[in-house]
Design a protein around this motif. Structure first.
Motif, PDB file in Angstrom:
ATOM      1  N   GLU A   1       0.827  -1.207   0.000  1.00  0.00           N
ATOM      2  CA  GLU A   1       0.000   0.000   0.000  1.00  0.00           C
ATOM      3  C   GLU A   1       0.862   1.258   0.000  1.00  0.00           C
ATOM      4  O   GLU A   1       0.534   2.255  -0.639  1.00  0.00           O
ATOM      5  CB  GLU A   1      -0.927   0.004   1.222  1.00  0.00           C
ATOM      6  N   ALA A   2       2.001   1.189   0.694  1.00  0.00           N
ATOM      7  CA  ALA A   2       2.923   2.321   0.711  1.00  0.00           C
ATOM      8  C   ALA A   2       3.853   2.300  -0.493  1.00  0.00           C
ATOM      9  O   ALA A   2       4.288   3.352  -0.979  1.00  0.00           O
ATOM     10  CB  ALA A   2       3.731   2.314   1.998  1.00  0.00           C
ATOM     11  N   LEU A   3       4.172   1.090  -0.989  1.00  0.00           N
ATOM     12  CA  LEU A   3       5.152   0.959  -2.059  1.00  0.00           C
ATOM     13  C   LEU A   3       4.621   1.406  -3.413  1.00  0.00           C
ATOM     14  O   LEU A   3       5.350   2.043  -4.190  1.00  0.00           O
ATOM     15  CB  LEU A   3       5.620  -0.496  -2.139  1.00  0.00           C
ATOM     16  N   MET A   4       3.382   1.124  -3.734  1.00  0.00           N
ATOM     17  CA  MET A   4       2.867   1.416  -5.072  1.00  0.00           C
ATOM     18  C   MET A   4       2.879   2.912  -5.405  1.00  0.00           C
ATOM     19  O   MET A   4       3.275   3.282  -6.522  1.00  0.00           O
ATOM     20  CB  MET A   4       1.464   0.830  -5.239  1.00  0.00           C
ATOM     21  N   PRO A   5       2.470   3.801  -4.495  1.00  0.00           N
ATOM     22  CA  PRO A   5       2.582   5.230  -4.820  1.00  0.00           C
ATOM     23  C   PRO A   5       4.024   5.673  -5.045  1.00  0.00           C
ATOM     24  O   PRO A   5       4.289   6.539  -5.890  1.00  0.00           O
ATOM     25  CB  PRO A   5       1.980   5.928  -3.594  1.00  0.00           C
ATOM     26  N   LEU A   6       4.966   5.073  -4.307  1.00  0.00           N
ATOM     27  CA  LEU A   6       6.375   5.412  -4.500  1.00  0.00           C
ATOM     28  C   LEU A   6       6.840   4.968  -5.885  1.00  0.00           C
ATOM     29  O   LEU A   6       7.536   5.720  -6.583  1.00  0.00           O
ATOM     30  CB  LEU A   6       7.223   4.745  -3.418  1.00  0.00           C
ATOM     31  N   ILE A   7       6.468   3.767  -6.295  1.00  0.00           N
ATOM     32  CA  ILE A   7       6.848   3.275  -7.619  1.00  0.00           C
ATOM     33  C   ILE A   7       6.257   4.167  -8.707  1.00  0.00           C
ATOM     34  O   ILE A   7       6.935   4.512  -9.684  1.00  0.00           O
ATOM     35  CB  ILE A   7       6.390   1.815  -7.805  1.00  0.00           C
ATOM     36  N   GLU A   8       5.001   4.562  -8.546  1.00  0.00           N
ATOM     37  CA  GLU A   8       4.366   5.440  -9.531  1.00  0.00           C
ATOM     38  C   GLU A   8       5.086   6.778  -9.613  1.00  0.00           C
ATOM     39  O   GLU A   8       5.291   7.322 -10.706  1.00  0.00           O
ATOM     40  CB  GLU A   8       2.891   5.647  -9.167  1.00  0.00           C
ATOM     41  N   ARG A   9       5.512   7.301  -8.481  1.00  0.00           N
ATOM     42  CA  ARG A   9       6.240   8.580  -8.487  1.00  0.00           C
ATOM     43  C   ARG A   9       7.602   8.420  -9.143  1.00  0.00           C
ATOM     44  O   ARG A   9       8.088   9.338  -9.808  1.00  0.00           O
ATOM     45  CB  ARG A   9       6.379   9.091  -7.048  1.00  0.00           C
ATOM     46  N   ALA A  10       8.231   7.254  -8.973  1.00  0.00           N
ATOM     47  CA  ALA A  10       9.534   7.008  -9.585  1.00  0.00           C
ATOM     48  C   ALA A  10       9.435   6.826 -11.095  1.00  0.00           C
ATOM     49  O   ALA A  10      10.396   7.070 -11.822  1.00  0.00           O
ATOM     50  CB  ALA A  10      10.182   5.781  -8.958  1.00  0.00           C
ATOM     51  N   ILE A  11       8.261   6.403 -11.588  1.00  0.00           N
ATOM     52  CA  ILE A  11       8.084   6.166 -13.022  1.00  0.00           C
ATOM     53  C   ILE A  11       7.490   7.382 -13.725  1.00  0.00           C
ATOM     54  O   ILE A  11       7.924   7.760 -14.819  1.00  0.00           O
ATOM     55  CB  ILE A  11       7.187   4.934 -13.259  1.00  0.00           C
ATOM     56  N   ASN A  12       6.498   8.010 -13.094  1.00  0.00           N
ATOM     57  CA  ASN A  12       5.753   9.085 -13.759  1.00  0.00           C
ATOM     58  C   ASN A  12       5.656  10.365 -12.942  1.00  0.00           C
ATOM     59  O   ASN A  12       4.861  11.248 -13.270  1.00  0.00           O
ATOM     60  CB  ASN A  12       4.331   8.606 -14.079  1.00  0.00           C
TER      61      ASN A  12
END
Length: 398
Positions: free
Chosen positions: A365-376
């Motif tokens: 739940e915490a990781l997915m927003p971080l991954i999205e910020r790192a990609i887009n």
């Protein structure tokens, strides 16, 4: 058109990408590279999310895709070669663990160089020996003896940036070793590698093989934990000795991979590290790519940071009328969150190699927003009103 004279140090990825955009915005660009020519090969690098948008805006999507490794995906395996987990290049719309756009660093560098060499001056086999800046420009003395004056100087010379050390301070102030060492080199494809990467991990160490466009060759990838790292990054023989020592006893195909160590034409080994700086500019001197904000190969985002950073740095400088204070400040404001997300991903990936940490389930739940910020997690403005000599990109290139 501005006519601003800009010197870029480094001709790997960030340097030629920045040269592309600076030239399009009207600057007179010189790229100096201490190597005698472009360096071939190297590790596979990826473009995800907004980085793919940056490639399209450059008009280079077709050329980049033509040079891809065409890796179909990755298998993690056990010591006997049994598949434990599979990742496809089609996962998450091509932005997953194995990216749809995966290309050798040297091949991407060649694409960028071919695109820019007619409009940009490249000087190989030389480097910046001294520089002095004042309110109106930067006086540069090259190691080869040439002396020239520029309006701006940008360091795109990598993790071990000489320009950063010259202007901002010693590397120890900015480089953060993450406790892992990574090695890459090509080997004969006696292993039958065909479009699928294989990765074996055991107690913090790893060995892997990935396909290359030349089916007779494969790229070996080895890593091991190291709390410190005191081998000169230019001393190849010492690096090879260290690699043999640290990988001894690792199973799977590791001994066969190491058997080719002395015959490889393109050995690379270095610490997995990040560059952390409060700011990426000092007066009329700025930094981009790994020289400014290396996120480490473990982030999977270093190439994206370079390509996106090139678009934003050139755009913000041009939008500011080539005023370095305003242009550099706007570039840093736009890039900072994107950089920090990719660096956090890099640190987490290294930590996951630790056996104890790997047993803990990640907080998705915490990781997915971080991954999205790192990609887009960054906007590419259209810079309406800013000069662009190639504003009309053909539909085929898009």
């Amino acid at each position: 058109m501005s006519g601003s004279r800009v010197l870029v140090a480094g001709a790997s990825i960030a340097g030629p990408a920045l040269a592309h955009w600076l030239h399009r915005r009207g600057a007179e660009v010189t790229v100096v590279e201490r190597a005698p020519g472009l360096r071939p090969g190297g590790q596979a690098v990826d473009a995800r999310g907004v980085a793919k948008d940056a490639i399209r805006l450059m008009g280079l999507e077709a050329a980049v895709r033509a040079a891809r490794t065409e890796t179909a995906g990755a298998h993690t395996v056990d010591v006997d070669g049994n598949v434990l987990e599979t990742f496809s290049a089609e996962d998450h719309g091509g932005d997953g663990y194995i990216a749809d756009i995966e290309i050798l660093r040297g091949d991407l560098s060649q694409v960028l160089y071919d695109d820019t060499r007619d409009g940009v001056e490249y000087v190989f086999g030389d480097r910046i020996a001294e520089l002095t800046q004042d309110a109106d420009g930067v006086d540069v003395t090259f190691a080869g003896g040439d002396r020239r004056r520029f309006d701006l100087v940008i360091g795109a010379d990598g993790l071990h940036s000489a320009l950063r050390a010259m202007v901002f301070g010693p590397r120890e102030r900015f480089v953060r070793h993450l406790g892992l060492v990574l090695a890459f080199y090509s080997v004969p494809n006696e292993f039958g590698i065909d479009r699928w990467m294989l990765d074996y991990q055991h107690e913090g160490r790893s060995a892997g093989l990935r396909p290359l466009k030349d089916p007779t060759r494969a790229m070996a990838m080895l890593s091991f934990p190291a709390a410190g790292f005191d081998v000169d990054y230019r001393d190849i023989e010492a690096q090879k000795s260290l690699l043999r020592e640290q990988m001894a006893g690792l199973g799977w195909w590791t001994p066969r991979i190491l058997a080719h160590l002395d015959d490889t034409p393109d050995f690379y080994l270095d610490q997995v590290a990040q560059v952390v700086m409060d700011r990426w500019s000092h007066g009329r001197v700025g930094l981009i790519g790994d020289a400014a904000f290396c996120s480490s190969p473990m982030s999977g985002g270093g190439t994206g940071l370079a390509l996106v950073g090139a678009y934003l740095l050139a755009g913000e400088l041009a939008a500011a009328g080539w005023d370095p204070e305003a242009g550099f400040a706007a570039y840093e404001t736009r890039m900072r969150s994107y950089v920090e997300a990719n660096q956090e991903i890099g640190r987490m990936h290294v930590q996951s190699r630790d056996a104890a940490a790997a047993e803990a389930e990640p907080d998705m739940e915490a990781l997915m927003p971080l991954i999205e910020r790192a990609i887009n997690g960054v906007e590419l403005p259209d810079y309406a009103g800013v000069p662009d000599s190639r504003a009309e990109v053909s539909p085929a290139a898009r």
